[in-house]
Design a protein around this motif. Structure first.
Motif, short mmCIF file in Angstrom:
data_model
loop_
_atom_site.label_atom_id
_atom_site.label_comp_id
_atom_site.label_asym_id
_atom_site.label_seq_id
_atom_site.Cartn_x
_atom_site.Cartn_y
_atom_site.Cartn_z
N TRP A 22 1.00 -1.29 0.23
CA TRP A 22 0.40 -0.12 0.04
C TRP A 22 1.24 0.73 0.21
N VAL A 23 1.82 1.43 0.67
CA VAL A 23 2.42 2.21 0.75
C VAL A 23 3.33 2.63 -0.63
N VAL A 24 3.85 1.67 -1.99
CA VAL A 24 4.02 1.59 -2.93
C VAL A 24 3.46 2.24 -3.86
N LEU A 25 1.73 1.91 -3.15
CA LEU A 25 0.83 2.07 -4.33
C LEU A 25 0.24 3.61 -4.05
N GLY A 26 0.42 3.82 -3.22
CA GLY A 26 0.36 5.20 -2.48
C GLY A 26 1.53 6.32 -2.74
N ALA A 27 2.50 5.72 -3.16
CA ALA A 27 3.75 6.43 -3.46
C ALA A 27 3.13 6.32 -5.38
N LEU A 28 3.23 5.85 -5.65
CA LEU A 28 2.02 5.74 -7.20
C LEU A 28 1.26 6.50 -7.56
N ALA A 29 0.37 6.91 -7.16
CA ALA A 29 -0.56 7.48 -6.89
C ALA A 29 -0.07 9.07 -6.94
N ALA B 168 10.52 7.66 -13.04
CA ALA B 168 10.74 6.38 -11.85
C ALA B 168 8.95 5.47 -10.75
N ALA B 169 8.00 6.26 -12.20
CA ALA B 169 7.43 5.04 -11.70
C ALA B 169 7.17 3.90 -12.05
N PRO B 170 8.61 2.88 -13.19
CA PRO B 170 8.40 2.11 -12.97
C PRO B 170 9.37 1.15 -12.51
N MET B 171 10.69 2.11 -11.31
CA MET B 171 11.43 1.42 -10.58
C MET B 171 10.37 1.68 -8.60
N LEU B 172 9.46 2.23 -8.98
CA LEU B 172 8.75 2.02 -8.07
C LEU B 172 7.30 0.59 -7.93
N GLY B 173 7.80 0.88 -9.45
CA GLY B 173 6.74 -0.60 -9.51
C GLY B 173 7.71 -2.17 -9.12
N LEU B 174 9.44 -1.42 -9.73
CA LEU B 174 10.27 -2.93 -9.72
C LEU B 174 9.93 -2.92 -8.01
N THR C 239 3.55 -3.63 -10.07
CA THR C 239 4.90 -3.46 -11.58
C THR C 239 3.54 -3.16 -12.47
N ALA C 240 2.71 -3.36 -12.50
CA ALA C 240 1.12 -2.74 -13.80
C ALA C 240 0.72 -0.89 -13.95
N LEU C 241 1.12 -1.01 -12.55
CA LEU C 241 0.39 0.25 -11.83
C LEU C 241 1.76 1.59 -12.81
N GLY C 242 3.05 1.07 -12.31
CA GLY C 242 4.25 1.64 -12.64
C GLY C 242 4.63 1.93 -13.83
N LEU C 243 4.18 0.74 -14.76
CA LEU C 243 4.91 0.48 -15.94
C LEU C 243 3.36 1.11 -16.49
#
Length: 216
Positions: free
Chosen positions: A14-21, A124-130, A167-171
């Protein structure tokens, strides 16, 4: 299609998803700001510049200055600098070009401002997804290591969902804003080419003509 088991996503996921959002909101805001800026600057509008050039070639210097003074955008601003310099110092195209070039550089710098922010989101988004992928796989293998006997697939669901969704959201975020960034950069590049063309036209087309009243 089965729904996403939200409850299976781990807190770190959820932390990663929040950062992506947050990244997507930030990039979307920058894109909207640039669109408003380009609209106000009349990017791509060639009519005022073409009309002013025609008036200047015809010897109607006052009308040409009035046309660019009432128009918005880098092209009008560049011609305003050129016309003003050539009116104050007739025939001194070098000084006019220097003033016009500086004005073009300043206007292009304003247009390109904050573009790096969109590019940063794309990177940054793909890196967060990774990162989410790694976190999810660590959780899945951690639960697998703690299990005894045959592994229950349900115990691995949380880690796998964390890995796949982040991964999907980051990409997806990176792909969308990558193409938006290319589109915005292309508009700025076209404006740069137009400004360079106007500067190149100074020695000939913008040379001070004979006043219209003095023609035979």
């Amino acid at each position: 299609m089965p729904g996403v088991p939200i409850g299976e996503i781990s807190p770190l996921g959820w932390v990663v998803l929040g950062a992506l959002a947050a990244l997507s909101v930030f990039a979307a805001t920058l894109v909207l700001v640039k669109l408003v800026q380009f609209r106000r600057a009349r990017l791509g509008d060639t009519r005022p510049a073409e009309q002013a050039m025609q008036l200047w070639r015809a010897g109607e210097r006052g009308a040409a200055l009035t046309t660019v003074a009432a128009a918005a955008g880098p092209r009008a601003a560049l011609l305003r600098e050129l016309f003003t310099a050539l009116t104050a110092h007739p025939g001194d195209t070098a000084a006019a070009q220097a003033r016009g070039a500086q004005r073009a550089i300043d206007d292009l710098a304003v247009l390109e401002r904050n573009m790096r922010g969109i590019e940063a989101v794309v990177q940054a988004a793909p890196m967060l997804g990774l990162l989410g992928t790694v976190i999810g796989m660590i959780e899945a293998f951690g639960r697998l290591a703690q299990s005894t006997g045959a592994a229950d697939p349900a115990e691995l669901a949380g880690g796998i969902w964390t890995a796949l969704i982040t991964t999907a959201l980051g990409l997806a975020i990176a792909i969308v804003f990558y193409f938006l960034s290319l589109w915005l950069e292309a508009r700025v590049a076209r404006e740069r080419a137009a400004l360079e063309s106007l500067l190149a036209a100074v020695p000939g087309a913008l040379a001070v003509p004979a006043p219209a009243a003095g023609r035979g």
